[in-house]
Structures are given as structure tokens and as C-alpha cells.
Design a protein around this motif. Structure first.
Motif, PDB file in Angstrom:
ATOM      1  N   CYS A 135       0.841  -1.205   0.000  1.00  0.00           N
ATOM      2  CA  CYS A 135       0.000   0.000   0.000  1.00  0.00           C
ATOM      3  C   CYS A 135       0.867   1.242   0.000  1.00  0.00           C
ATOM      4  CB  CYS A 135      -0.910   0.006   1.233  1.00  0.00           C
ATOM      5  SG  CYS A 135      -1.916   1.494   1.388  1.00  0.00           S
ATOM      6  N   MET A 136       0.596   2.182  -0.934  1.00  0.00           N
ATOM      7  CA  MET A 136       1.322   3.463  -0.898  1.00  0.00           C
ATOM      8  C   MET A 136       0.374   4.609  -0.561  1.00  0.00           C
ATOM      9  SD  MET A 136       0.036   4.186  -3.780  1.00  0.00           S
ATOM     10  CE  MET A 136      -0.145   3.946  -5.517  1.00  0.00           C
ATOM     11  N   TYR A 137      -0.734   4.291   0.093  1.00  0.00           N
ATOM     12  CA  TYR A 137      -1.577   5.269   0.796  1.00  0.00           C
ATOM     13  C   TYR A 137      -2.231   6.304  -0.124  1.00  0.00           C
ATOM     14  CZ  TYR A 137       1.982   3.204   3.735  1.00  0.00           C
ATOM     15  OH  TYR A 137       2.854   2.316   4.292  1.00  0.00           O
ATOM     16  N   CYS A 138      -2.573   5.887  -1.358  1.00  0.00           N
ATOM     17  CA  CYS A 138      -3.194   6.831  -2.296  1.00  0.00           C
ATOM     18  C   CYS A 138      -4.641   7.118  -1.929  1.00  0.00           C
ATOM     19  CB  CYS A 138      -3.103   6.305  -3.731  1.00  0.00           C
ATOM     20  SG  CYS A 138      -4.213   4.913  -4.107  1.00  0.00           S
ATOM     21  N   ALA A 139      -5.286   6.174  -1.221  1.00  0.00           N
ATOM     22  CA  ALA A 139      -6.678   6.333  -0.758  1.00  0.00           C
ATOM     23  C   ALA A 139      -7.700   6.200  -1.880  1.00  0.00           C
ATOM     24  CB  ALA A 139      -6.887   7.637   0.005  1.00  0.00           C
ATOM     25  N   ASN A 140      -7.282   5.690  -3.030  1.00  0.00           N
ATOM     26  CA  ASN A 140      -8.266   5.494  -4.090  1.00  0.00           C
ATOM     27  C   ASN A 140      -9.330   4.478  -3.668  1.00  0.00           C
ATOM     28  OD1 ASN A 140      -9.130   6.200  -6.750  1.00  0.00           O
ATOM     29  ND2 ASN A 140      -8.555   4.137  -7.388  1.00  0.00           N
ATOM     30  N   CYS A 141      -8.948   3.498  -2.839  1.00  0.00           N
ATOM     31  CA  CYS A 141      -9.927   2.512  -2.363  1.00  0.00           C
ATOM     32  C   CYS A 141     -11.008   3.191  -1.533  1.00  0.00           C
ATOM     33  CB  CYS A 141      -9.229   1.412  -1.558  1.00  0.00           C
ATOM     34  SG  CYS A 141      -8.227   1.996  -0.181  1.00  0.00           S
ATOM     35  N   TYR A 142     -10.606   4.186  -0.741  1.00  0.00           N
ATOM     36  CA  TYR A 142     -11.592   4.891   0.083  1.00  0.00           C
ATOM     37  C   TYR A 142     -12.556   5.701  -0.791  1.00  0.00           C
ATOM     38  CZ  TYR A 142     -13.565   8.090   3.542  1.00  0.00           C
ATOM     39  OH  TYR A 142     -14.427   8.817   4.321  1.00  0.00           O
ATOM     40  N   THR A 143     -12.031   6.219  -1.914  1.00  0.00           N
ATOM     41  CA  THR A 143     -12.902   6.971  -2.813  1.00  0.00           C
ATOM     42  C   THR A 143     -14.019   6.089  -3.360  1.00  0.00           C
ATOM     43  OG1 THR A 143     -11.082   8.430  -3.413  1.00  0.00           O
ATOM     44  CG2 THR A 143     -12.944   8.360  -4.921  1.00  0.00           C
TER      45      THR A 143
END
Lengths: 405, 361
Positions: free
Chosen positions: B239-247
């Protein structure tokens, strides 16, 4: 304005905001002062202040993931926003944003601004962003039941919602011909004409992901189109830079070191100043604007004007950030509207067919390859599209068709 | 609360026509401007072929505006320039005057409102920024508070054209980057540094598992079952913490008060002047989130501005200055440590490796 006995409420009804109050000090205008100003008449602005103070204490956002809210018949233009501390701050439990398509280059009359303020005083928090990053007027915070009436009041006043979601996003343009001598095409008019042409695609999301247009009328690119727009239209010219020799001499007489400050910075190394005369080898000029930025009275773009059309910029999500790259090196100013319409319809056809969920056009081109993309939209490759030809020999040779070499 | 609907119901009317709110002097001279001059920081004079002159007075605004302040701007426009004004792409406000005698009184009224005049040419203009904690669910930091703190420290450079070239700062509160943050002279970027915390009970009700899995650019999200229901697991080291999954899935929150913070990037530009447009590069991988004033961030930005303005040649943007002196010198002059995080290890990483024996000693 002493604290009330419970220490939570001030005498004037504003919440205690010890951390945010610090941001009312200092020379730069304060957003906290703005929220407090709205909070005098708006309970939601008051609760926003309280929730924001809580975020400053907790160091995290207290907004939940958006929900689907909107106005009848549109699929976008409203960003649903709900608080995760709605019991504590009931007036921002539902606090939706409305994006309103701004007038081109953000020109207003005082009456137009007052009209928007009056609607938003009746219908929302009284807080705005002038403007959002994409360009819209942002009306910050209202409840679901106010969305439709706000929308109807706005459309009757000549305003409409902007884009959101997987749709055409609100196009924006630089000030262009309205106030700039460098405008190589009418960026405001083109922005408006295309916005009107794509109203359906703007209001009713039907794409794999967002599609942004930005229009800058010269290579200074004042709306950052090359960094942000799926389609970047950047003004330029084909013929010779116009020189006013007398004004060149005036700049020199006024102390400008033309050899150092102008010629030595020229990326095409196409300018020479012999102490009396400025000469330009226009074939080697890359149309960068530096010389004109330094000597606006002496140098101007040529007369054969138009734009470069570039494609594919985006921020990092998902596969990394991209800048737009050249698709058509020059389109004459009066052919831009028709050319872009035709080009965009071919691009969208391909994107609709092959784009995956949340794949911007730039990422699709990365995935399938620019040559395949050019084949699909029927555009011939030209050397202006690349900074250099490929340097690897892994070439997808195609079987020669009959009649071809 | 709703009132009777207005009739007829109008849709798809689009924005006001591009020429609807133009002042008469602009209508008359549209496309016929000859040149412009700078009268003072924040005050421009555009001269048309006809000889007409248009004076622009530019003020810095906090972007987040109450209707009370917008009405004050409208009143000033009525008082000094026939009611005509505009905003800029960097959230400044511009009053469009034809009467030069009105410039100084307008500046005095703006000063009384607390609006600084400047932001033109080789100054530091307003900071383009995002919503932050004011209105965004995915923010790793606030936006407005950092902008206010940084601009308080740099306000003198807004009101004076005292930089080697223009200097443009932008802030985005997460990697979604609403705005051209990634091509700025100085970019302040909110970052997460911990993987999403899967809300297993919520996930099956609110998220589509295949969409969620395909949202991850590094393939760190794998299918799994939880209590017999479709769910996911996260390979945390990928994980590189882009947060696309949260979007795409609200059950994958990234927010972490202790570990979220800021990164600082330098040397980007969008203008084609002299050198080509380019991305900003990493200067500082992480600074802590310290509201209300973010002293570490302010100190870092001021440091970059000071070092740049002292060492850059005239007309060199931050990135062009670093091109000339080299990145080792940038890190030496700023005192920022160069770390493993500065070396790219995502796609096309090799493009930023030093592939020559050109070394400055």
C-alpha cells in the motif's frame, strides 16, 4: 464577548473556537472571519465553525463519504456531504455543496454577485468558495430539501449547475481577448460555446470518468490547462513575432539588458541583439512567451493565430500524474470550435468503448499506446507529438496490408 | 421550508453568456488590446489599440467567502468601477477601473477591509487550494488553515514584486489533488501514511468488492471472505496510501490523526515561458499536522522562498534555478535531508535517476 458559564458558547452564540481564533490574526484575510461572518445569520455556518474547531482538536476531517443527492433530471452538480458528528452539530448533519457554472473568466457585475448572494442567503449557509479548483462558484452547504428550489432560482436568474462525477466538468478559460494582448484565440467564447454544446454531457454523467476542458489563449497557460485538463487548448501563432522597433529601443534605453534578460533565456536560441537591432529567426522560435512577457510593448504574437490541442493531463490518482501532450500542433482560431467537436466525438467514442471504470483518457492512452489511440481516432502521427522518437526497439510491427509498403 | 416551484422549470440553461458581464471598455476593445504596464504591485494598466485604458486592481482573498464580504466587494465595484469586477484563476479579486483617480481610494478601502493588494508579476500570488476539513471527507489535513498561516508569513511578497520570477504555491489536502498542485513552484500536499482500516461489518453493505479490488493501483487489495460474506484484505506492504480505495468504498477509511501530515514539493510550472511545463519534485516527504498554525510547514515554505530568492537569477522559476545549480545544492542550501523517499520507486522511476557522469563538486 466573554465565554458563557459552560465555557462552550459565547455570549453572541458562536461556539468557543480557541484554535480557530488564532487564524483571525495576521495580515492575510482570514477564512475563519468569513465563517464567523456568515454564522451571525446562519445556524449551519455556526455549526460548521464548531465542527471545524473539533477537527482542529482531533486533527481529522469530520465529513462522511458523500451520498447521492441532486436535482431533478441531473446526475451531477451537487456534492452530498454528511457530518459524522451530526448529533453534536445538527445544522451541518446534511451540508451539501452546489457547484454553479461560473461566467467565463470569472467576470461579474455587482448585481450578478448580489443575486447569487441573495439566493444563498435564503437557501444555504451563506458561505461560498470564489471559486472551486475547477472554476465553479461553490455554494458551500445546504440541506437536501433546498437543492431543487435553489437550482430553480438559479436557472431563472441565468445560472446553471456545474459538473461532477463521470461527466464533462465545468470548462474554464483565461481572461483572453477581454483583457490580454497575447490572446491568440477567443478563449472565453470557445469555452462558452463548448460548454453550451456539451450541456447534456455536463449534467448527466455517462463517461468512464471525468473529462475536463481548459482554454488558455497563449502559452503562458494562465488556467494551468496542461496540468489539469483532459483536453488542453493553448493559444499560439504560426507566423512571425511582431516587433515594434521603436519600443525595443525604448526598453534598451530604459535599462533593460536585452541580450541577457531576453535573448539568453530564449529556449530556441533564435534571438539576437547587436546593441541596436533585435533580430529573430522565427523558424527556431518554440513560442514560449518569455520575450513578450519581458517586453510586452515591443513584441507581440504573429497574426496567423490559433491553438495547439493537447490531451491527457491528470492528477496522480490512479496510475500517476500526467501532463497533456500534443495531439494537433496547430488549428486556426476560426476552425477551433468545429475541429474540437469532431475530435472530441471520436475520442469519446473510443473512451466509451475501451475505457475502464475511473480511467481518464490519458491513462487509457498509456494503457493501449498512443499509436493505437491515433489509429482509433483517425489521426496521423506527426513529429510534434513527441519530444523524441522511441529509444527502445520493442516495436509492434503490423502485418502489411495489400497495397501498402 | 420549500416554497412553490418557479414555473416553468428551467434546465440546461448553461452559464451566463461569456460577454454578459463585461465592462463597456472591455466590450469596446475586445481582442484589441495592445500592451500592458505595471503601475504598482497589484495594479495593471492595459492599453487598447483605440488608446483606451483599463486599470486593474488585484486583491488577495481567502477563497472561502461569506456573502457579507462578497456584497462588500460588490459595493466597492459600484463605488469605483461601474459595478464591474472579476476573480482570477488563483482566487484573487480584480476591480476593473477606467478612472485612474479611483485607484488610490479603492486601495485604501480594500486596506480597511483587510484585503492586501498585489499578486502580480514577480510576486508570490494567492495559494490555490482545496477544501480540507472545511468540507472534504478524504482530507489528510486542513487546507484553509495552512494557506492562511503560510500567506501570513509571505504576505510581504504578495504586496511586493520582489522574487526573481513569479512564484506560485498550491495546496492539496490529499493525493486527489483538486487543482494543479503537482506543477507548482512550491506544492504542499496532504498525505496519509497508514493503510486503510477495513470496516468489515460495513463493507458488504456499501461496497462492490470487484470495483474495490480494481481500484488499487498496486494490487494490494485481495478478495477475502468475512463471516461468509464477500470482503477484502490489504497486503499492507504493497500500500502506498493513495486512498483510491476509500474513494470507491466508504468502508476503507485512511484518516489517521497521528500519522497523516504534509509533504512539500518544488520546482513545477505550467507556463511554457523559457522551459517546458513540468511536475514538482519531492523536497520534504513528511511534516506533522500541527493545527492551528502548522509551524513546521510554514518554516519549510519560508525557507525555500528565502533560499530561492537569494540564489536564483532574474527570471528563473524555482525549477529553473534548481536545473542550474543541481539538486545536491538545493538540499545543501535548504538543509532538508535527502532520504530514501526522494528516490522514485513507482512506474517509470528510472527516468529520474541521474544517468550521466555530470556531477557538481
Amino acid at each position: 464577548m466573554a465565554d458563557a458559564p459552560d465555557g462552550k458558547k459565547r455570549a453572541n452564540g458562536l461556539p468557543d473556537t480557541k484554535l480557530l481564533d488564532d487564524l483571525e490574526k495576521g495580515p492575510w484575510p482570514s477564512f475563519v472571519t468569513e465563517i464567523k461572518s456568515a454564522a451571525k445569520n446562519s445556524e449551519s455556518a455556526r455549526d460548521l465553525l464548531g465542527q471545524l474547531e473539533l477537527s482542529y482538536e482531533d486533527r481529522k476531517s469530520h465529513w462522511k463519504h458523500g451520498g447521492l443527492v441532486g436535482v431533478l433530471g441531473y446526475g451531477g452538480g451537487v456534492i452530498g456531504r454528511y457530518s459524522d458528528v451530526g448529533e453534536q452539530f445538527p445544522n451541518v448533519a446534511h451540508f451539501h455543496t452546489m457547484r454553479v457554472n461560473h461566467p467565463a473568466a470569472w467576470f461579474y457585475t455587482s448585481d450578478a454577485l448580489r443575486t447569487i448572494c441573495d439566493v444563498w442567503e435564503r437557501r444555504g449557509s451563506g458561505l461560498t468558495n470564489m471559486h472551486g479548483s475547477t472554476g465553479d462558484i461553490i455554494l458551500l452547504g445546504t440541506t437536501t430539501d433546498q437543492l431543487e428550489p435553489t437550482f430553480q432560482e438559479l436557472t431563472h436568474e441565468g445560472f446553471d449547475l456545474g459538473g461532477s462525477g463521470s461527466a464533462v466538468r465545468t470548462p474554464s478559460s483565461c481572461v483572453g481577448m477581454a483583457r490580454c494582448e497575447w490572446a491568440c484565440y477567443d478563449s472565453m467564447k470557445l469555452c462558452y460555446d463548448l460548454t453550451m454544446h456539451y450541456q447534456d454531457e455536463l449534467h448527466r454523467p455517462s463517461f468512464p470518468y471525468k473529462f475536463k476542458f481548459k482554454f488558455s489563449a497563449c502559452p503562458n497557460d494562465c488556467v494551468a490547462s496542461i496540468a489539469r485538463a483532459d483536453m488542453s487548448v493553448i493559444g499560439t501563432w504560426k507566423d512571425e513575432i511582431q516587433i515594434d522597433e521603436r519600443e525595443v529601443a525604448n526598453y534598451a534605453a530604459a535599462g533593460l539588458d536585452i541580450a541577457k534578460d531576453v535573448c539568453s533565456h530564449c529556449p530556441g536560441k533564435c534571438m539576437d541583439w547587436d546593441g541596436k537591432k533585435l533580430s529573430i529567426e522565427n523558424h527556431d522560435c518554440v513560442r514560449c512567451m518569455h520575450c513578450m512577457n519581458v517586453m510586452p510593448k515591443a513584441l507581440r504574437p504573429g497574426k496567423e493565430r490559433g491553438a495547439v490541442i493537447l490531451l491527457g493531463a491528470k492528477a496522480p490518482i490512479l496510475q500517476g500524474a500526467l501532463l497533456s501532450s500534443v495531439l494537433i500542433p496547430f488549428v486556426a482560431a476560426d476552425e477551433l470550435f468545429e475541429t474540437i467537436k469532431e475530435l472530441v466525438s471520436r475520442i469519446w467514442d473510443f473512451w466509451d468503448e475501451y475505457g475502464t471504470n475511473r480511467e481518464r483518457i490519458g491513462e487509457l492512452i498509456q494503457r493501449v499506446g498512443m499509436p493505437a489511440f491515433l489509429d482509433a481516432i483517425g489521426l496521423d502521427p506527426v513529429p510534434e507529438m513527441v519530444s523524441a522518437p522511441r529509444d527502445n526497439p520493442y516495436i509492434y510491427y503490423q502485418t502489411e496490408k495489400e497495397g501498402e509498403q | 421550508m420549500t416554497t412553490t416551484a418557479l414555473q416553468p422549470r428551467l434546465t440546461d440553461v448553461g452559464p451566463p453568456s461569456y460577454d454578459k458581464y463585461l465592462p463597456p471598455v472591455v466590450r469596446k476593445n475586445y481582442g484589441q488590446w495592445k500592451y500592458h504596464e505595471t503601475i504598482a504591485p497589484g495594479v495593471l494598466c492595459h492599453v487598447a489599440e483605440s488608446g483606451d485604458r483599463l486599470y486593474t486592481v488585484r486583491g488577495g482573498a481567502p477563497r472561502l467567502l461569506s456573502i457579507e464580504t462578497i456584497r462588500k466587494f460588490a459595493d466597492l465595484a459600484d463605488k469605483y468601477c461601474g459595478g464591474y469586477l472579476r476573480f482570477t484563476s488563483r482566487n484573487n479579486i480584480e476591480f476593473l477601473l477606467t478612472e485612474p483617480a479611483n485607484i488610490e481610494p479603492l486601495k485604501r478601502d480594500l486596506a480597511a477591509m483587510g484585503i492586501p493588494v498585489g499578486g502580480t508579476n514577480n510576486s508570490i500570488s494567492n495559494i490555490v487550494h482545496t477544501q480540507g476539513w472545511v468540507h472534504c471527507h478524504s482530507a489528510a489535513t486542513d487546507a484553509s488553515g495552512i494557506v492562511k498561516s503560510v500567506m501570513d508569513a509571505l504576505c510581504e511578497h504578495f504586496t511586493h514584486e520582489d522574487m526573481p520570477a513569479k512564484l506560485r504555491i498550491a495546496l492539496a489536502c490529499c493525493l486527489n489533488m483538486c487543482g494543479a498542485v503537482h506543477c507548482s513552484d512550491i506544492a504542499i500536499l496532504g498525505v496519509h501514511r497508514r493503510p486503510p482500516k477495513i470496516q468489515k461489518e460495513l463493507l458488504p453493505n456499501v461496497c462492490e468488492v470487484p470495483t474495490l479490488i480494481s481500484s488499487c493501483p498496486t494490487g494490494a487489495i485481495r478478495p477475502a471472505t468475512w463471516e461468509g460474506k464477500p470482503s477484502v484484505e490489504v497486503i499492507e506492504e504493497q500500500c502506498m496510501y493513495c486512498a483510491n480505495c476509500y474513494t470507491v468504498c466508504p468502508a476503507m477509511p485512511m484518516s489517521d490523526a497521528e500519522n497523516d501530515g504534509l509533504s512539500i514539493w518544488v520546482g513545477g510550472k505550467v507556463s511554457n515561458a523559457r522551459s517546458e511545463p513540468r511536475f514538482s519534485k519531492l523536497a520534504i516527504p513528511y511534516l506533522p499536522n500541527h493545527p492551528p498554525r502548522w509551524p513546521e510547514v510554514v518554516e519549510a515554505v519560508v525557507k525555500i522562498v528565502d533560499v530561492y530568492s537569494k540564489h536564483a537569477h532574474k527570471y528563473e522559476r524555482v525549477g529553473e534555478w534548481i536545473d542550474r545549480v543541481g539538486w545536491p545544492r538545493f538540499f545543501e542550501l535548504t538543509g532538508f535531508p535527502f532520504t530514501r523517499y526522494h528516490i522514485d520507486d513507482f512506474k517509470h522511476a528510472g527516468l529520474t535517476f541521474a544517468r550521466s557522469a555530470h556531477v557538481r563538486y
